[in-house]
Each structure stands twice: as structure tokens, then as C-alpha cells.
Design an enzyme around this catalytic site. Sequence first.
Site, PDB file in Angstrom:
ATOM      1  N   ALA A   1     -33.355  -2.561 -63.300  1.00 42.64           N
ATOM      2  CA  ALA A   1     -33.557  -3.898 -62.740  1.00 42.64           C
ATOM      3  C   ALA A   1     -33.168  -3.953 -61.263  1.00 42.64           C
ATOM      4  O   ALA A   1     -32.661  -2.986 -60.689  1.00 42.64           O
ATOM      5  CB  ALA A   1     -32.760  -4.921 -63.540  1.00 42.64           C
ATOM      6  N   HIS A   2     -33.407  -5.138 -60.667  1.00 42.07           N
ATOM      7  CA  HIS A   2     -33.187  -5.267 -59.225  1.00 42.07           C
ATOM      8  C   HIS A   2     -31.718  -5.101 -58.849  1.00 42.07           C
ATOM      9  O   HIS A   2     -30.821  -5.512 -59.544  1.00 42.07           O
ATOM     10  CB  HIS A   2     -33.764  -6.584 -58.685  1.00 42.07           C
ATOM     11  CG  HIS A   2     -33.197  -7.829 -59.293  1.00 42.07           C
ATOM     12  ND1 HIS A   2     -33.670  -9.083 -58.976  1.00 42.07           N
ATOM     13  CD2 HIS A   2     -32.215  -8.041 -60.194  1.00 42.07           C
ATOM     14  CE1 HIS A   2     -32.992  -9.990 -59.635  1.00 42.07           C
ATOM     15  NE2 HIS A   2     -32.112  -9.382 -60.383  1.00 42.07           N
ATOM     16  N   ASN A   3     -31.538  -4.439 -57.704  1.00 44.43           N
ATOM     17  CA  ASN A   3     -30.228  -4.225 -57.088  1.00 44.43           C
ATOM     18  C   ASN A   3     -29.319  -3.269 -57.862  1.00 44.43           C
ATOM     19  O   ASN A   3     -28.129  -3.164 -57.568  1.00 44.43           O
ATOM     20  CB  ASN A   3     -29.494  -5.550 -56.857  1.00 44.43           C
ATOM     21  CG  ASN A   3     -30.235  -6.454 -55.903  1.00 44.43           C
ATOM     22  OD1 ASN A   3     -30.789  -7.481 -56.302  1.00 44.43           O
ATOM     23  ND2 ASN A   3     -30.296  -6.071 -54.640  1.00 44.43           N
TER      24      ASN A   3
END
Length: 340
Positions: A238-240
Site C-alpha cells: 500500500a501507499h507510503n
Amino acid sequence: MPSIRLADLAQQLDAQVHGDGDLVITGIASMHSAQPEQITFLSNSRYREQLASCNAGAVVLTEADLPFCKVAALVVENPYFTYARMAQIMDTTPQPAQDIAPSAVISPQATLGEGVSVGANAVIESGVVLGDNVVIGAGCFIGKNTHIGAGSRLWANVSIYHEVVIGQNCLIQSGTVIGADGFGYANDRGNWVKIPQLGSVHIGDRVEIGACTTIDRGALDNTIIGNGVIIDNQCQIAHNVVIGDNTAVAGGVIMAGSLKVGRYCMIGGASVINGHMEICDKVTITGMGMVMRPITEPGLYSSGIPLQPNKMWRKTAALVMNIDGINKRLKAVERKIDKE
């Protein structure tokens, strides 16, 4: 598969030859299926009894297992690592065509290094920079301003969104998507409002990513995959998320947003890891691990109930569901005993 003399193979592998060095090896096979013209390996002494029935022409093994071998042998310290090197020498993976397919669509504003190969129907948008000897498979999409380092290879139908950075000598298998929007939304009185994902994905050198894995771009900062990381098929990053150097991620793993994983970790297949927390260096999580809290000490971690016959599993599940009540009853008994 190319053929090679056993003595020549030994020289490339820094191995000691025992037996006929002129034996011509035409392939690598497992111990139970190997034929007289093939070579196999024994990486665990527990299986040395299989040497008696093995039909291979030669075996890679340790000095300790050599007395049990009835055919030619290559003696090494680490047979499994030697098998990996041997497979590289005798690799049969087709080499990519050293050209640019007529049906590829390449922006005039893209920059291609020396020896770049681009497969049929691939799309390379403006501002893309491909280093020397990059291979872009058929049907790939490379979004605007993406940079891919020298020697990296994308198999067919990989999608790389805009402004992604991929390092040198990376390998990305078919169907993988890198740089798609992370799952970012704000709620306004029951209505979901999309948050544009303004970060990107930065991937280090010597990274390998399996088929149909997805790595989302960051919301503000970048999603980062460190040098030497290996990621299996069908993983969701997922993001980050930040994954440290030389960490291994097995198939089906889900990592929630803003997770930070340290270096030299090993994440077992189908594990699910909560976001907005850290896992320190040198952590091993066994398969189907559910990680809900940070891990601050290196070591081996497991969760879940191993497979049992259904009737036994039902009893185990019932005990787990009632563990709080059982604990209260036990404490009550202990208090009663203490009073007596």
C-alpha cells in the site's frame, strides 16, 4: 539447455570434482527425476538415503555426504547456493529480441539508452528515461517521467505509472502494476472524497518483483522499496510503505499503508501486516501471520492456529473464543485456594 563438461562446470562453481570430469552435463533436475546426463544437488543430509536410488550423472553435495554418493560429484560448502549459481550458468530463459518492435509506441520526448529492447505494443510516454540494456516486454505501459535504471527487465504487460523510479538490474514479472493510486479517501458526511496521491514509488537496485503484484504510489511521500528486495507474486504493497534492503516477501502478503519494514526481514506467505507502524531489522514472520502491533526485537514470529482435523479445530476455536471467561474462572479458583 546448454551442455557443459563437469570439470568446466566445477571450475566456474569453485567446486572439487570427484569422478569423471569429462562427463557432459546437459541439464539440471531434482534427485528423483534426474537422468544420467543431468546433474542434481543434495542440500540437506536428511535426504542422503535418496542418493542410493538417484540416477543423476553427478551430484552437488558437501564433503560429509560424499561417501554416500555412487556417481560423480561436485563437493562444495553450500549446495543450495551452488545450485543457484549452476542454474544461472545453464539458464534456458529466452533472451529478449535486441530491437524495438514496429508496433511499439514511443514518445519523441522519451530517452532510450544503448541496447534498449522494446516489445510489441508497448507504450512509452514522454519524459521517460530508460538506461542502457533495459528490456521492456510486449504490452508494457511506462508512464510519463518514469526512470528505469540500466539492465532492468520488465516482462510482458507490466504497468508503470507516471514518475516512478526503478533502479538498476531489476526484474519485474508480468501483470505487475507499480505506481497506481493508493487507497486514500476522506469522508464527508457519508460520502467518500478521493485524495489524489501526490507521491510516487522509488525502487532500488537489484529488486525482483513477482507476477501480478501491486505497489501503490505514496499519498505525499514516496513508497520505497530498498535495494536487493525480493517480492513474490500477488502481493499488495500500500501507499507510503517502506521496505528495507534485502527483505524477502512471499506470495499473497498484504502490507497496509505507511508500514515500515526493516532490512533483512522475511515475511511468510499470506501474512497481513497493519499500517502506520514499524517492524525492525531481521524479523521473520511465518506464513499467514497477522501482525497488528510493531515488532521491536529481531526474531521469529508466528500467529494463528495450525491446521487440525475439523472436529479438533472446532474445539480449539471454542476454547479461544471463551479464553476470557476461562481466565476469570481460573483466577477465581486461585483466589479461593489462596484463602484456604
